[in-house]
Design a protein around this motif. Structure first.
Motif, PDB file in Angstrom:
ATOM      1  N   ASN A  92     -61.537 -48.385 -10.314  1.00 50.84           N
ATOM      2  CA  ASN A  92     -60.146 -48.807 -10.184  1.00 50.84           C
ATOM      3  C   ASN A  92     -59.413 -48.568 -11.508  1.00 50.84           C
ATOM      4  O   ASN A  92     -59.777 -49.138 -12.528  1.00 50.84           O
ATOM      5  CB  ASN A  92     -60.124 -50.297  -9.809  1.00 50.84           C
ATOM      6  CG  ASN A  92     -58.719 -50.772  -9.514  1.00 50.84           C
ATOM      7  OD1 ASN A  92     -57.759 -50.041  -9.726  1.00 50.84           O
ATOM      8  ND2 ASN A  92     -58.626 -51.986  -9.015  1.00 50.84           N
ATOM      9  N   PRO A  93     -58.359 -47.731 -11.488  1.00 50.16           N
ATOM     10  CA  PRO A  93     -57.671 -47.450 -12.750  1.00 50.16           C
ATOM     11  C   PRO A  93     -57.000 -48.671 -13.350  1.00 50.16           C
ATOM     12  O   PRO A  93     -56.766 -48.754 -14.551  1.00 50.16           O
ATOM     13  CB  PRO A  93     -56.638 -46.384 -12.359  1.00 50.16           C
ATOM     14  CG  PRO A  93     -56.486 -46.487 -10.887  1.00 50.16           C
ATOM     15  CD  PRO A  93     -57.764 -47.020 -10.360  1.00 50.16           C
ATOM     16  N   GLN A  94     -56.690 -49.659 -12.449  1.00 52.13           N
ATOM     17  CA  GLN A  94     -56.003 -50.855 -12.957  1.00 52.13           C
ATOM     18  C   GLN A  94     -56.881 -51.668 -13.895  1.00 52.13           C
ATOM     19  O   GLN A  94     -56.394 -52.376 -14.760  1.00 52.13           O
ATOM     20  CB  GLN A  94     -55.560 -51.714 -11.789  1.00 52.13           C
ATOM     21  CG  GLN A  94     -54.249 -51.196 -11.199  1.00 52.13           C
ATOM     22  CD  GLN A  94     -53.612 -52.196 -10.304  1.00 52.13           C
ATOM     23  OE1 GLN A  94     -54.329 -52.972  -9.666  1.00 52.13           O
ATOM     24  NE2 GLN A  94     -52.316 -52.192 -10.229  1.00 52.13           N
ATOM     25  N   GLU A 105     -44.813 -46.620 -21.981  1.00 47.45           N
ATOM     26  CA  GLU A 105     -45.443 -47.353 -20.891  1.00 47.45           C
ATOM     27  C   GLU A 105     -44.793 -48.742 -20.731  1.00 47.45           C
ATOM     28  O   GLU A 105     -44.556 -49.191 -19.602  1.00 47.45           O
ATOM     29  CB  GLU A 105     -46.963 -47.488 -21.171  1.00 47.45           C
ATOM     30  CG  GLU A 105     -47.736 -48.324 -20.170  1.00 47.45           C
ATOM     31  CD  GLU A 105     -47.668 -47.799 -18.726  1.00 47.45           C
ATOM     32  OE1 GLU A 105     -47.334 -46.615 -18.531  1.00 47.45           O
ATOM     33  OE2 GLU A 105     -47.934 -48.600 -17.807  1.00 47.45           O
ATOM     34  N   LEU A 133     -58.800 -50.470 -16.095  1.00 48.72           N
ATOM     35  CA  LEU A 133     -58.749 -49.877 -17.425  1.00 48.72           C
ATOM     36  C   LEU A 133     -57.365 -49.945 -18.066  1.00 48.72           C
ATOM     37  O   LEU A 133     -57.227 -49.718 -19.260  1.00 48.72           O
ATOM     38  CB  LEU A 133     -59.197 -48.406 -17.346  1.00 48.72           C
ATOM     39  CG  LEU A 133     -60.659 -48.183 -16.987  1.00 48.72           C
ATOM     40  CD1 LEU A 133     -60.923 -46.712 -16.797  1.00 48.72           C
ATOM     41  CD2 LEU A 133     -61.576 -48.747 -18.064  1.00 48.72           C
ATOM     42  N   ALA A 134     -56.351 -50.224 -17.252  1.00 59.03           N
ATOM     43  CA  ALA A 134     -54.983 -50.224 -17.787  1.00 59.03           C
ATOM     44  C   ALA A 134     -54.820 -51.331 -18.829  1.00 59.03           C
ATOM     45  O   ALA A 134     -55.174 -52.476 -18.556  1.00 59.03           O
ATOM     46  CB  ALA A 134     -53.995 -50.421 -16.654  1.00 59.03           C
ATOM     47  N   PRO A 135     -54.280 -50.984 -19.995  1.00 61.09           N
ATOM     48  CA  PRO A 135     -54.100 -52.019 -21.014  1.00 61.09           C
ATOM     49  C   PRO A 135     -53.007 -52.997 -20.604  1.00 61.09           C
ATOM     50  O   PRO A 135     -52.053 -52.608 -19.919  1.00 61.09           O
ATOM     51  CB  PRO A 135     -53.678 -51.222 -22.253  1.00 61.09           C
ATOM     52  CG  PRO A 135     -53.153 -49.940 -21.741  1.00 61.09           C
ATOM     53  CD  PRO A 135     -53.822 -49.669 -20.447  1.00 61.09           C
ATOM     54  N   ASN A 136     -53.159 -54.250 -21.010  1.00 60.06           N
ATOM     55  CA  ASN A 136     -52.110 -55.206 -20.670  1.00 60.06           C
ATOM     56  C   ASN A 136     -50.936 -55.049 -21.652  1.00 60.06           C
ATOM     57  O   ASN A 136     -51.003 -54.271 -22.604  1.00 60.06           O
ATOM     58  CB  ASN A 136     -52.655 -56.646 -20.638  1.00 60.06           C
ATOM     59  CG  ASN A 136     -53.168 -57.099 -21.988  1.00 60.06           C
ATOM     60  OD1 ASN A 136     -52.718 -56.616 -23.024  1.00 60.06           O
ATOM     61  ND2 ASN A 136     -54.126 -58.008 -21.988  1.00 60.06           N
ATOM     62  N   ASP A 137     -49.871 -55.799 -21.392  1.00 61.01           N
ATOM     63  CA  ASP A 137     -48.637 -55.648 -22.185  1.00 61.01           C
ATOM     64  C   ASP A 137     -48.885 -55.884 -23.670  1.00 61.01           C
ATOM     65  O   ASP A 137     -48.349 -55.178 -24.528  1.00 61.01           O
ATOM     66  CB  ASP A 137     -47.588 -56.660 -21.706  1.00 61.01           C
ATOM     67  CG  ASP A 137     -47.191 -56.436 -20.265  1.00 61.01           C
ATOM     68  OD1 ASP A 137     -47.455 -55.325 -19.759  1.00 61.01           O
ATOM     69  OD2 ASP A 137     -46.635 -57.365 -19.654  1.00 61.01           O
ATOM     70  N   ARG A 174     -42.856 -50.163 -17.420  1.00 58.79           N
ATOM     71  CA  ARG A 174     -43.176 -51.430 -16.758  1.00 58.79           C
ATOM     72  C   ARG A 174     -41.975 -52.372 -16.707  1.00 58.79           C
ATOM     73  O   ARG A 174     -41.778 -53.080 -15.731  1.00 58.79           O
ATOM     74  CB  ARG A 174     -44.301 -52.155 -17.524  1.00 58.79           C
ATOM     75  CG  ARG A 174     -45.651 -51.547 -17.301  1.00 58.79           C
ATOM     76  CD  ARG A 174     -46.728 -52.378 -17.979  1.00 58.79           C
ATOM     77  NE  ARG A 174     -47.977 -51.642 -17.999  1.00 58.79           N
ATOM     78  CZ  ARG A 174     -49.093 -52.103 -18.516  1.00 58.79           C
ATOM     79  NH1 ARG A 174     -49.127 -53.300 -19.071  1.00 58.79           N
ATOM     80  NH2 ARG A 174     -50.193 -51.383 -18.496  1.00 58.79           N
ATOM     81  N   LEU A 202     -50.608 -53.050 -25.267  1.00 57.23           N
ATOM     82  CA  LEU A 202     -49.657 -51.939 -25.446  1.00 57.23           C
ATOM     83  C   LEU A 202     -48.764 -52.189 -26.649  1.00 57.23           C
ATOM     84  O   LEU A 202     -48.500 -51.282 -27.439  1.00 57.23           O
ATOM     85  CB  LEU A 202     -48.798 -51.775 -24.186  1.00 57.23           C
ATOM     86  CG  LEU A 202     -49.464 -51.089 -22.997  1.00 57.23           C
ATOM     87  CD1 LEU A 202     -48.552 -51.156 -21.779  1.00 57.23           C
ATOM     88  CD2 LEU A 202     -49.764 -49.627 -23.319  1.00 57.23           C
TER      89      LEU A 202
END
Lengths: 233, 203
Positions: free
Chosen positions: B2-4, B27, B6-10, B31, B13
């Protein structure tokens, strides 16, 4: 209508025309690309850094003016009175610097800032109109132009620095707090420098410096705007 | 995978942006730009003005990046900047009230959508909620928008609006009661409006 439905109604609702986010992103990018140079660098420092720089600059200006020529009657001038005026000016100055450089990610306190600015414009008059110190020199306007010039220059330096460190956009109301801070610094420095104790001198020369700075900066701003409008047609 | 996941949180970022990663800022824009536009449009009808304020919000985020501390949450931080800018905008323009974007007046498109009735219903509901929100006192409205619509906790709302958690809870409680009453009333009106043509058909 149930709560989640209502929330969906607002959040996920029907096809509202979406603004062009790509175009908006390009605008944001170009605005940030323009954030270069000393001014942008100063504004992007942390709030702690910006407040410290303004505080240190104010202290340096006051101490320089005082040590260049400390008031000649310092040994005989009532200490309580001197402490009262210097203390209230210093407290007001500290509060105004912090309020002026308050970052936007903190809740807005512009009403407090305006109240402090109002106090900063009136307290010098209140101190000036206190009963005259008993060791008064019998002069009212000796070296008046020196006081006005020194006070205005030192206040203007701090005012310019505060504007330079302020991250918010430039608007008419943004001049009030820096002008008030400049006026308070001028009064603080002059109370350590000028030996004239006549209430007339203090009320007509020292106390109005903040207002002079405010009106002067508003005048400059209006002239600049007129000039820009004339150039752009 | 699931790519989510691995997605960095706010916050990650933002930390990356402070460290110099420009793509992290892009990014964050991706968002938050739609959310901030919605926040602005809740009180500003002119799209251009709302976009300008969103642009200002991201500029302020850039300028204040060195104030961001590890452990802080970005969302309330960004909302406070946005609300402060919106407040300044009203103060400078001398305007007290603004109407939100009225989505029922928007054309739904050329060809008739098969879900047009559903969309119309949706539009009506959304308009009612937005209208009800505008009728609430500003302090209650802001708390409800941040807590209910934008999903901030009461503690985060309290930091955003600069009031105690208890005060925020009281405002939210009063606001929700007011909102419920207003929505009940408008729901009743809608039902009455719909029932009128039905009765005429029978006669």
């Amino acid at each position: 209508m149930k709560c989640p439905d209502a929330r969906e109604g607002v959040l996920g609702g029907p096809p509202v025309p979406q603004p062009d986010l790509e175009a908006l992103w390009r605008r944001v990018e170009s605005t940030i690309a323009r954030e270069k140079g000393l001014l942008a660098w100063m504004r992007s420092r942390s709030t702690q850094w910006r407040v410290s720089v303004a505080g240190v600059a104010a202290a340096v200006i006051a101490v320089t003016l005082a040590t260049a020529r400390l008031r000649v009657d310092i040994d005989v001038y009532p200490q309580t009175r001197l402490l009262l005026s210097v203390g209230s000016f210093a407290l007001l100055l500290g509060a105004l610097i912090v309020l002026n450089l308050r970052p936007l990610q903190r809740p807005d306190v512009s009403t407090y800032a305006l109240l402090f600015a109002l106090a900063a414009f009136t307290v010098p008059f209140a101190i000036a109109l206190l009963p005259e110190a008993t060791l008064a020199h019998h002069v009212a306007f000796r070296d008046a132009h020196d006081c006005l010039l020194l006070g205005t220059i030192s206040g203007a330096v701090l005012m310019t620095l505060l504007r330079a460190l302020d991250r918010s956009a430039s608007h008419a109301r943004a001049l009030v707090v820096p002008a008030a801070a400049g006026g308070v610094l001028a009064n603080l420095a002059l109370s350590l420098h000028c030996p004239v104790v006549s209430p007339l001198h203090l009320a007509l020369i020292h106390a109005p410096i903040g207002l002079v700075l405010l009106l002067g900066s508003k005048g400059l701003r209006a002239t600049k705007q007129r000039f820009t409008r004339a150039r752009t047609g | 995978m699931n790519p989510q996941i691995l997605a960095p949180n706010d916050e990650e970022l933002m930390a990356a942006y402070v460290a110099g990663d420009q793509t992290a800022f892009a990014e964050l824009f991706r968002r938050y730009a739609p959310i901030l536009l919605r926040l602005m449009q809740q009180r500003i009808s002119r799209t251009q003005e709302a976009e300008d304020l969103v642009q200002q919000t991201f500029l302020q985020l850039h300028r204040s990046r060195h104030d961001f501390r590890a452990g802080a949450r970005l969302r309330p931080w960004l909302f406070t900047i946005a609300l402060n800018l919106r407040f300044q905008h009203f103060r400078e323009s001398g305007r007290r009230r603004e109407t939100p974007l009225d989505i029922t007046t928007i054309e739904l498109g050329g060809d008739r959508d098969p879900n047009a009735d559903l969309l119309q219903e949706w539009a009506e509901q959304s308009r009612e909620v937005q209208l009800a929100l505008t009728k609430l006192p500003p302090d209650q409205r802001n708390v409800i928008i941040l807590h209910w619509l934008e999903g901030l906790s009461f503690a985060e709302v309290s930091r955003t609006v600069g009031a105690s958690v208890n005060a925020v809870k009281v405002r939210a409680h009063r606001g929700y009661i007011g909102l419920r009453k207003l929505l009940k009333r408008s729901n009743g009106n809608r039902k009455r409006r719909r029932s009128v043509p039905l009765r005429t058909e029978r006669h």
